[in-house]
Design an enzyme around this catalytic site. Structure first.
Site, PDB file in Angstrom:
ATOM      1  N   ILE A   1       0.856  -1.173   0.000  1.00 14.53           N
ATOM      2  CA  ILE A   1       0.000   0.000   0.000  1.00 14.53           C
ATOM      3  C   ILE A   1       0.896   1.227   0.000  1.00 14.53           C
ATOM      4  O   ILE A   1       1.864   1.300   0.765  1.00 14.53           O
ATOM      5  CB  ILE A   1      -0.957  -0.006   1.207  1.00 14.53           C
ATOM      6  CG1 ILE A   1      -1.885   1.202   1.158  1.00 14.53           C
ATOM      7  CG2 ILE A   1      -0.205  -0.075   2.520  1.00 14.53           C
ATOM      8  CD1 ILE A   1      -3.006   1.144   2.169  1.00 14.53           C
ATOM      9  N   CYS A   2       0.609   2.157  -0.884  1.00 12.31           N
ATOM     10  CA  CYS A   2       1.464   3.335  -1.036  1.00 12.31           C
ATOM     11  C   CYS A   2       0.585   4.520  -1.396  1.00 12.31           C
ATOM     12  O   CYS A   2      -0.628   4.397  -1.588  1.00 12.31           O
ATOM     13  CB  CYS A   2       2.534   3.098  -2.103  1.00 12.31           C
ATOM     14  SG  CYS A   2       1.866   2.797  -3.746  1.00 12.31           S
ATOM     15  N   LYS A   3       1.207   5.675  -1.506  1.00 14.28           N
ATOM     16  CA  LYS A   3       0.490   6.879  -1.896  1.00 14.28           C
ATOM     17  C   LYS A   3       0.097   6.803  -3.373  1.00 14.28           C
ATOM     18  O   LYS A   3       0.766   6.154  -4.175  1.00 14.28           O
ATOM     19  CB  LYS A   3       1.361   8.110  -1.655  1.00 14.28           C
ATOM     20  CG  LYS A   3       1.714   8.348  -0.191  1.00 14.28           C
ATOM     21  CD  LYS A   3       2.568   9.590  -0.042  1.00 14.28           C
ATOM     22  CE  LYS A   3       2.931   9.832   1.420  1.00 14.28           C
ATOM     23  NZ  LYS A   3       3.780  11.047   1.566  1.00 14.28           N
TER      24      LYS A   3
END
Length: 284
Positions: A139-141
């Site tokens: 999960i990342c920006k």
């Protein structure tokens, strides 16, 4: 006599049926009729018993379950009524069913077959899901262009491509430079714009310098300081040779200065031998 009168109707009724009602009961249990013949006074066998109950009426004939020449209904296994009530999803890695009952408040669930994570909700605002080729769910920006897999045996750099955030996006696009590691020759993103141009490669976990300027300057400074301390130690040794024979503490001063000179020269050698990582594009 009263007792005989009470029993007489029963005997007369039994006798009326065979002798006209005028006979008397003999000692052998028989009555003498008008003609002198003996007639049995006891009723025939089974006359005093109750009639057997009649059987239940037969059920009305209906249509048979399967008509002749007709195929039977298809087989359907009996299942529990609760068997299909549990919410299930399919694993994105091994396609196995996952029971998410009691886990609907989570964003991801773990598969019991492959032990990988599968999302069941949308990512939080400003985030997105990315799956590494090693099946690790990250999960990342939403504005991230490159991310590194955290698994020790993978450490893969995933290039997500350019992202064009909307005009209302509060998060700016990350700035950085692509660098080729001087140890393993892999490319990684370097975003620390400071005077210390040291970077740790996410692939091999070794430290290198971005460009030659910083390690060269440190090498020259350490070499000059070590050279100065070496000259000082030499002059101190020649200048205090005779007093050192009388005062043993002077030898400790010699050892301390010589140790500092060796440390500085060793540090200069370290900076001179440091690997250099070269950028492949200018700062954006």
């Amino acid at each position: 006599m009263a007792a005989d009168g009470e029993r007489s109707p029963l005997l007369s009724e039994a006798g009326d049926g065979g002798a006209g009602g005028n006979g008397l009961a003999g000692p052998g249990g028989s009555a003498t009729g008008p003609g002198g013949g003996l007639t049995p006074s006891a009723p025939p066998y089974g006359a005093g018993k109750h009639a057997p109950p009649q059987a239940f009426p037969p059920f009305p004939e209906g249509h048979p379950a399967v008509l002749p020449g007709e195929d039977p209904p298809p087989y359907s296994p009996l299942t529990s009524p609760d068997s299909g009530s549990a919410p299930m999803i399919t694993c994105r890695v091994c396609q196995s069913p996952i029971n998410v009952e009691g886990k609907m408040h989570q964003h991801v669930v773990k598969c019991g077959v492959c032990n990988e994570a599968t999302p069941i909700k949308n990512a939080p605002p400003g985030k997105k899901y990315v799956r590494c080729p090693c099946n690790c769910l990250l999960i990342c920006k939403v504005t991230s262009q490159r991310i590194a897999c955290p698994r020790p045996y993978c450490k893969r750099i995933i290039n997500l491509g350019p992202v064009h955030p909307g005009p209302l996006s509060p998060e700016p696009q990350p700035m950085g430079v692509r660098v080729i590691c001087g140890h393993c020759k892999n490319t990684f993103l370097w975003t620390e714009f400071t005077d210390r141009t040291l970077a740790r490669c996410p692939h091999c976990r070794k430290v290198s310098s971005i460009g030659r300027r910083y390690p060269r300057k440190r090498c020259i400074c350490c070499f000059l300081l070590g050279l100065l301390l070496a000259v000082t130690a030499t002059g101190l040794a020649f200048g205090t040779w005779k007093p050192a024979q009388q005062y043993g503490g002077i030898y400790a001063a010699w050892a301390f200065v010589i140790l500092l000179a060796v440390l500085c020269l060793g540090r200069a050698l370290y900076w001179g031998c440091m690997k250099v990582s070269h950028p492949v594009q200018n700062f954006s």
